[in-house]
Design a protein around this motif. Structure first.
Motif, PDB file in Angstrom:
ATOM      1  N   ALA A 166       9.074  -4.836   3.981  1.00 62.79           N
ATOM      2  CA  ALA A 166       8.909  -4.343   2.604  1.00 62.79           C
ATOM      3  C   ALA A 166       9.708  -5.363   1.846  1.00 62.79           C
ATOM      4  O   ALA A 166      10.386  -6.231   2.412  1.00 62.79           O
ATOM      5  CB  ALA A 166       9.279  -2.905   2.728  1.00 62.79           C
ATOM      6  N   VAL A 167       9.550  -5.165   0.466  1.00 57.43           N
ATOM      7  CA  VAL A 167      10.433  -5.869  -0.571  1.00 57.43           C
ATOM      8  C   VAL A 167      11.421  -4.848  -1.050  1.00 57.43           C
ATOM      9  O   VAL A 167      10.922  -3.673  -1.069  1.00 57.43           O
ATOM     10  CB  VAL A 167       9.440  -6.098  -1.567  1.00 57.43           C
ATOM     11  CG1 VAL A 167      10.232  -6.860  -2.686  1.00 57.43           C
ATOM     12  CG2 VAL A 167       8.395  -7.072  -1.411  1.00 57.43           C
ATOM     13  N   GLY A 227       0.878  -1.318  -0.085  1.00 57.90           N
ATOM     14  CA  GLY A 227       0.093   0.051  -0.098  1.00 57.90           C
ATOM     15  C   GLY A 227       0.812   1.240   0.242  1.00 57.90           C
ATOM     16  O   GLY A 227       0.237   2.136   0.219  1.00 57.90           O
ATOM     17  N   LYS A 228       2.043   1.110  -0.047  1.00 54.05           N
ATOM     18  CA  LYS A 228       2.943   2.292  -0.059  1.00 54.05           C
ATOM     19  C   LYS A 228       3.722   2.377  -1.357  1.00 54.05           C
ATOM     20  O   LYS A 228       3.799   1.511  -2.105  1.00 54.05           O
ATOM     21  CB  LYS A 228       3.847   2.206   1.178  1.00 54.05           C
ATOM     22  CG  LYS A 228       3.476   1.962   2.502  1.00 54.05           C
ATOM     23  CD  LYS A 228       3.209   3.632   2.855  1.00 54.05           C
ATOM     24  CE  LYS A 228       2.888   3.848   4.324  1.00 54.05           C
ATOM     25  NZ  LYS A 228       2.704   4.929   4.944  1.00 54.05           N
TER      26      LYS A 228
END
Length: 122
Positions: free
Chosen positions: A91-92, A42-43
């Motif tokens: 995160a990725v 979502g970022k």
């Protein structure tokens, strides 16, 4: 013609550490800037850290003092040492490299790794 292979991601508890590695291979004449980006669900993707060919470094405010970027030019590798990890670091993480592929051309292209998942959770 240029491939980036990332490794080192995984699941870690808050306060733990991980070291990410990214190795560039293929048609490489010279590597310029190398950096790490991350994207959480979502970022938008954001810059985490970057290191220039001269060794200058820049960090996102959120990771300054906790993460350290470094490079080994002989191995075409960039590292990201992550200490004191927080859940918000989940995160990725993607490696990005600026590469000159031919000796007779000054053209630079940027390449991306496939991404490696970092999850910080208790």
């Amino acid at each position: 013609q240029v491939q980036l292979v990332e490794s080192g991601g995984g699941l870690v508890q808050p306060g733990g550490s991980l070291r990410l590695s990214c190795v560039a291979s293929g048609s490489i004449f010279r590597i310029y800037d190398m950096g790490w980006y991350r994207q959480a669900p979502g970022k938008q993707r954001e810059l985490v850290a970057v290191i220039t060919s001269l060794g200058s470094t820049t960090y996102a405010a959120s990771v300054k003092g906790r993460f350290t970027i470094s490079r080994d030019n002989a191995k075409n590798t960039v590292y990201l040492q992550m200490d004191s990890l927080k859940p918000e670091d989940t995160a990725v993480y993607y490696c990005n490299t600026e590469v000159q592929t031919r000796s007779f051309s000054t053209r630079r292209n940027d390449y991306w790794g496939q991404g490696t998942q970092v999850t910080v959770s208790s």
